[in-house]
Enzyme design. Structure first.
Site, PDB file in Angstrom:
ATOM      1  N   LEU A  57     -25.922 -23.897 -93.197  1.00 28.11           N
ATOM      2  CA  LEU A  57     -24.593 -23.737 -92.604  1.00 28.11           C
ATOM      3  C   LEU A  57     -24.675 -23.551 -91.099  1.00 28.11           C
ATOM      4  O   LEU A  57     -25.509 -22.798 -90.600  1.00 28.11           O
ATOM      5  CB  LEU A  57     -23.875 -22.516 -93.197  1.00 28.11           C
ATOM      6  CG  LEU A  57     -23.612 -22.493 -94.699  1.00 28.11           C
ATOM      7  CD1 LEU A  57     -22.680 -21.340 -95.033  1.00 28.11           C
ATOM      8  CD2 LEU A  57     -23.020 -23.805 -95.169  1.00 28.11           C
ATOM      9  N   ASN A 105     -35.140 -24.648 -88.639  1.00 28.61           N
ATOM     10  CA  ASN A 105     -34.737 -23.757 -87.549  1.00 28.61           C
ATOM     11  C   ASN A 105     -35.803 -23.664 -86.467  1.00 28.61           C
ATOM     12  O   ASN A 105     -35.489 -23.573 -85.285  1.00 28.61           O
ATOM     13  CB  ASN A 105     -34.393 -22.369 -88.098  1.00 28.61           C
ATOM     14  CG  ASN A 105     -32.968 -22.305 -88.616  1.00 28.61           C
ATOM     15  OD1 ASN A 105     -32.205 -23.259 -88.474  1.00 28.61           O
ATOM     16  ND2 ASN A 105     -32.604 -21.197 -89.215  1.00 28.61           N
ATOM     17  N   LYS A 107     -34.434 -14.580 -85.627  1.00 32.62           N
ATOM     18  CA  LYS A 107     -35.159 -13.817 -86.660  1.00 32.62           C
ATOM     19  C   LYS A 107     -35.965 -14.750 -87.570  1.00 32.62           C
ATOM     20  O   LYS A 107     -37.038 -14.370 -88.051  1.00 32.62           O
ATOM     21  CB  LYS A 107     -34.211 -12.915 -87.445  1.00 32.62           C
ATOM     22  CG  LYS A 107     -33.157 -13.592 -88.297  1.00 32.62           C
ATOM     23  CD  LYS A 107     -33.459 -13.525 -89.778  1.00 32.62           C
ATOM     24  CE  LYS A 107     -32.333 -14.121 -90.606  1.00 32.62           C
ATOM     25  NZ  LYS A 107     -32.727 -14.395 -91.998  1.00 32.62           N
ATOM     26  N   CYS A 128     -29.716 -16.269 -87.251  1.00 33.18           N
ATOM     27  CA  CYS A 128     -30.685 -17.148 -87.927  1.00 33.18           C
ATOM     28  C   CYS A 128     -31.888 -17.512 -87.062  1.00 33.18           C
ATOM     29  O   CYS A 128     -32.995 -17.070 -87.329  1.00 33.18           O
ATOM     30  CB  CYS A 128     -29.984 -18.417 -88.414  1.00 33.18           C
ATOM     31  SG  CYS A 128     -28.874 -18.115 -89.797  1.00 33.18           S
TER      32      CYS A 128
END
EC number: 1.1.1.22
Length: 443
Positions: free
Chosen positions: A160, A218, A273, A270
């Site tokens: 998301l 990420n 971390k 997000c």
């Protein structure tokens, strides 16, 4: 697939991920129960209030509550009785003082649910966890659930983007199914049938690979952002222009322009971390060297905040003490009220600590900012905080800040000085209106 064949879903955890998932799945025709241990959160959702800012979600919540396909509870027994497929959507924050991931909420959710699972069902992790977590939780479920080995675990990572969460849930660019058996794959396929019917690309893989997908994605995005910001540091030292450099790189289709945006860097709940937890987990399993570059990615990102403050200080003749600073933005990104690890508030707080008279405005995140940082002063609009300012600093690239007319802002400030922390403004337009304009990596 008819409604009668659709599995009944539960969603454990009604924070950003869980509430969005529960509401969106109910909108697709599933019978959904959302569970949270926080009664206040459940009361808000039951009364039709989304406890965070996300465009499009309040309207969808009202519609799904009215349809009767969505309800909320604090009872694990009720959730276990209802669900054929249970989604674990709780938070995995960074441990205080450590880079490691805090898995206490995931463990508590699995333990709370497992003791009530008396029939065959699928438990699906969506939370971002260190690789190896799924294998451990699978053993825990078998051990604690009355149904024993009838309960299976799968992993289905979420992708998301805050501000686009409804679209990302209903029309994702891909689905990842981490499964150990064909039955688990079939159950997951049934739980996403309307989304699969759209032709959504699906990767079916093992549990460990599914766990890695989110942190790998990420880490790649964070690396791309820090890369262009490292180039900005080179540009500052050489008199080159990182904006033009990024534009030239973006035309190379092997590189592309998305996330090649120089400026203040990334924040939120997000990316920071996740890359720290990934590096930590890699060290735990003996392959830390493979992702040691992520430590530098993190360091480059942190440096952008201090460099932005340096730009403000330079514009103000070398000192911040007593200077009036208007900060536009508090959220970590536009279209969100999330202030977790928000670069904007980090910069505002640091300038406040250095003696500046700081005022902050954000279209959505002011309540969260006030609660967390009551020492800062806040305003009701961009024009309000800019009144009599010695310098304006753009820290979150909301559309309403991008669209500010330099002539209009000039009427309220004490001095026409602006630091564009997000490369969101047209430098030539602002300079033509008599503003001193500065941005990281631009001469």
């Amino acid at each position: 697939m008819s409604d009668a064949e659709l599995p009944r879903l539960t969603v454990i955890g009604t924070g950003y991920l869980g509430a969005t998932h529960a509401i969106c799945m109910a909108s697709l025709g599933y019978d959904v129960v959302g569970l949270d241990v926080d009664p206040g959160k459940i009361r808000k959702l039951q009364s039709g209030e989304v406890p965070f800012f996300e465009p499009g979600l309040p309207e969808l919540l009202a519609k799904t509550l009215e349809s009767g396909r969505l309800r909320f509870t604090t009872s694990y027994a009720e959730a276990a009785e209802h669900g054929d497929v249970h989604f674990i959507c709780v938070g995995t924050p960074q441990q205080p003082g450590l880079d490691a991931c805090d898995l206490s909420y995931v463990d508590a959710a699995v333990r709370g649910l497992a003791q009530h699972l008396t029939r065959r069902c699928l438990v699906v992790g969506k939370s971002t966890v260190p690789v190896g977590t799924a294998a451990r939780l699978s053993g825990l479920l078998t051990e604690l659930a009355p149904a024993g080995e009838e309960v299976e675990l799968a992993w289905n990572p979420e992708f998301l983007r805050e501000g686009f969460a409804v679209d990302d849930t209903l029309r994702p660019d891909r689905l990842v199914f981490g499964v150990a058996t064909e039955w688990a794959r079939e159950r997951l396929a049934a739980a996403f049938a309307p989304i699969l019917d759209l032709g959504t690309p699906t990767v079916v893989t093992d549990l460990a690979t599914a766990e890695l997908v989110k942190v790998a994605a990420n880490s790649f995005l964070a690396t791309k952002i820090s890369y262009i910001n490292a180039m900005a540091e080179i540009c500052e030292a050489t008199g080159a222009d990182v904006h033009d450099l990024a534009q030239a790189l973006a035309y190379d289709d092997r590189i592309g322009g998305r996330f090649l945006q120089p400026g203040l860097g990334f924040g939120g709940g997000c990316l920071p971390k996740d890359i720290r937890a990934f590096a930590h987990r890699a060290e735990e399993i003996g392959v830390g060297q493979a992702v040691s570059f992520l430590r530098e990615v993190d360091a480059i990102n942190r440096r952008r905040r201090s460099r932005t403050i340096d730009l403000v200080r330079e514009l103000l003749g070398g000192h911040l003490n007593g200077q009036r600073v208007a900060c536009l933005g508090a959220a970590f990104k536009p279209n969100s009220d999330d202030i977790r690890d928000a670069p904007a508030l980090d910069v505002a707080r640091t300038m406040h600590g250095l003696g500046a008279n700081v005022r902050v405005y954000d279209p959505a995140a002011l309540d969260n900012a006030r609660r967390t940082y009551p020492e800062l002063r806040y305003g009701t609009s961009a024009m309000d905080v800019a009144r009599d300012a010695d310098v304006v600093v753009l820290l979150t690239e909301w559309a309403e800040f991008r669209e500010i007319q330099p002539e209009a802002l000039a009427e309220v400030v004490a001095h026409r000085r602006i630091v564009d922390g997000r490369h969101a403004l047209d430098r030539d337009t602002w300079r033509a209106a008599g503003w001193e304009y500065r941005a990281l990596g631009r001469p």
